[in-house]
Design an enzyme around this catalytic site. Structure first.
Site, PDB file in Angstrom:
ATOM      1  N   GLU A 255       0.763  -1.228  -0.030  1.00  0.00           N
ATOM      2  CA  GLU A 255       0.145  -0.072  -0.197  1.00  0.00           C
ATOM      3  C   GLU A 255       0.782   1.486  -0.203  1.00  0.00           C
ATOM      4  OE1 GLU A 255      -2.826  -0.420  -0.893  1.00  0.00           O
ATOM      5  OE2 GLU A 255      -3.070  -2.479  -0.404  1.00  0.00           O
ATOM      6  N   GLU A 284      -0.373  -0.895  -9.990  1.00  0.00           N
ATOM      7  CA  GLU A 284      -0.178  -2.088  -9.226  1.00  0.00           C
ATOM      8  C   GLU A 284       1.617  -2.152  -9.441  1.00  0.00           C
ATOM      9  OE1 GLU A 284      -2.075  -3.304  -7.400  1.00  0.00           O
ATOM     10  OE2 GLU A 284      -1.232  -5.291  -6.869  1.00  0.00           O
TER      11      GLU A 284
HETATM   12 ZN    ZN Z   1      -2.395  -2.928  -5.169  1.00  0.00          ZN
END
Ligand code: ZN
Length: 490
Positions: A255, A284
């Site tokens: 995160e 990502e």
């Molecule tokens: Zn993620």
């Protein structure tokens, strides 16, 4: 330009305020507040949407006189956003919101009672609406392209399928080879880790990597996420498990990787729709890089192991650096995506990507989905779900109407290695930096090449400009074979 920017800032503020309310909903809000809160969020989001697609915005865009590249990018991106928003009738958006509201409840019930038929009619409805959505958005080749494009702008089904197939052909036999060598010992990560110390240790490492706590903070939630209220306030959440080191620690790094991306966006983009990640795949790639390529690397633990050992003397007092490194990198095919290791994770995504395409193309009927799921899982990963709760019902995404989202997880993994290899070329002694606990050179490279741009560059432009090539599977595959081949003595 000035009037346009002020107008866009008001829209942005509404969305940011909604994000604060949503964050509170997942962290501190008492359960009983959910109903009223959902309405508040819906009001703010729809106000923002109406303002964005209004005639006023269109007129301001037409009359704006750009005098910088940022101005030109801003006009181009907002025009495109509006044009896409206009293609989808509001009746369809309302139908999807209603269907997914019901589907989510049915999914929860189906999952807890292991009863796929409870969810099946809702999924059928969602698929039907997604097909209508794709038709409204438009596409060149196939409907799934339009769905994918919502999350990964510019990516096509054909291109993604080709890249995934290349990975799968190589990966399936590699996983069989690895698991044939006997499982690595995961034991040390499943001991007693006091929660307060997990909390502090994860945050300390994230801060050391570059997560700025003057402009961020960590809170607890059931499902970890990161969220941005502005470039100067980007938060993360973490979940803790007393007897498992990985979820909190690697979740925090993950995160924080997302959050560092948003903290690194050029401040001149604040208050505009450009102050956002350019695609979910690129987003990502940032979380996976800090979680895996840094956080699960040996050079990082050469620095961090004495520290983690001091923090958790009861759990790790008798464990060696090598034993710990093997434990956090154990490869064990599992039926559950969110528990998957670095090697097998992409196979979970490819399974969903294939089934989504087949659902949208009408090539698989919903009632056959559990069987198709289980058969492919067994063929690719060598494990078969015991029931549908740990098979086709495990993820929330489809109940939310988010078809086309899954592939971005695997794209992020592939992109993370492409970008990391380019950073390593620019900073040849990167491993030595990590061994000293220094991460600022990597962060600076990411700021320059990825973060600062926000949505000014597409994912493809970021890759081409910083690595010299388009999306490619080869760097990820080579990395996985190198790292896990060595770990397994292959
Ligand atoms: Zn993620």
């Amino acid at each position: 330009m000035d009037t346009l920017r002020k107008h866009l800032a008001r829209i942005t503020h509404l969305n940011q305020a909604a994000a604060v309310l949503e964050w509170d909903m997942e962290t501190y809000m008492p359960e009983g507040g959910a109903e009223a809160r959902s309405q508040q969020v819906a009001t703010l989001r729809s106000m923002a949407h109406e303002m964005l697609v209004s005639d006023e915005t269109v007129a301001l865009l037409e009359h704006a006189e750009p005098d910088s590249d940022v101005d030109r990018d801003l006009i181009r991106v907002v025009q495109k956003d509006i044009e896409k928003a206009h293609r989808v009738p509001s009746s369809l958006i309302a139908a999807m919101a209603e269907a997914s509201g019901r589907a989510k409840g049915a999914w929860q019930k189906a999952r807890s009672s292991n009863d796929f038929p409870v969810f099946a009619p809702h999924l059928e409805r969602i698929v039907d609406l997604c097909v209508q959505h794709a038709e409204a958005l438009g596409y060149d080749d196939q409907p799934y392209d339009a769905l994918l494009d919502q999350y990964e702008e510019g990516a096509t089904t054909r291109q993604v399928a080709a890249v995934f197939e290349e990975v799968r052909n190589d990966l399936v036999p590699f996983v069989k080879e690895l698991t044939g060598t006997g499982m690595l010992c995961e034991g040390p990560v499943h001991r007693e880790y006091p929660e307060d110390d997990q909390w502090a240790f994860g945050l300390e490492m994230a801060e050391r990597m570059g997560y700025d706590l003057n402009h961020g903070r960590q809170d607890r939630s059931a499902h970890p996420f990161s969220t941005s209220f502005s470039i100067s306030d980007v938060r993360i959440t973490t979940r803790l498990e007393k007897r498992f080191f990985n979820p909190a620690f690697f979740g925090t790094l993950h995160e924080a990787g997302h959050a560092m991306y948003e903290q690194g966006i050029d401040p001149v983009l604040e208050g505009t729709p450009l102050a956002d990640g350019t695609s979910l795949g690129i987003h990502e790639s940032q979380s996976r890089m800090w979680e895996n390529l840094v956080g699960r690397s040996l050079p990082f633990w050469e620095f961090a192991f004495p520290r983690v050992q001091r923090t958790f003397p009861d759990a790790l007092g008798d464990v060696s650096l090598d034993g710990f490194y093997r434990a956090i990198n154990a490869v064990a095919p599992s039926t559950i995506r969110v528990e998957a290791d670095e090697v097998t994770y992409n196979l979970h995504i490819m399974l969903r990507f294939e089934l989504e395409q087949e659902m949208i193309a009408g090539k698989v009927s919903i009632k056959d989905l559990p069987q198709e799921w289980n058969d492919r899982m067994e063929a690719w990963l060598g494990v078969r779900p015991q029931d549908d709760a740990e098979g086709v019902l495990q993820d929330i995404h489809w109940s939310l109407g988010a078809i086309g989202y899954f592939p971005t997880y695997a794209l992020g993994n592939l992109m993370s290695v492409q970008l990391f290899e380019a950073a390593r070329e620019a900073i040849p002694d990167l491993d030595d930096h990590f061994r000293r606990g220094e991460f600022s050179a990597l962060l600076a490279w990411l700021r320059t090449n990825v973060h600062q741009w926000g949505r000014r560059k597409t994912a493809d432009q970021i890759l081409v400009d910083s690595t010299g090539s388009h999306l490619s599977a080869a760097p990820w595959m080579a990395y996985v074979k190198r790292k896990f081949g060595a770990l397994h003595g292959a």
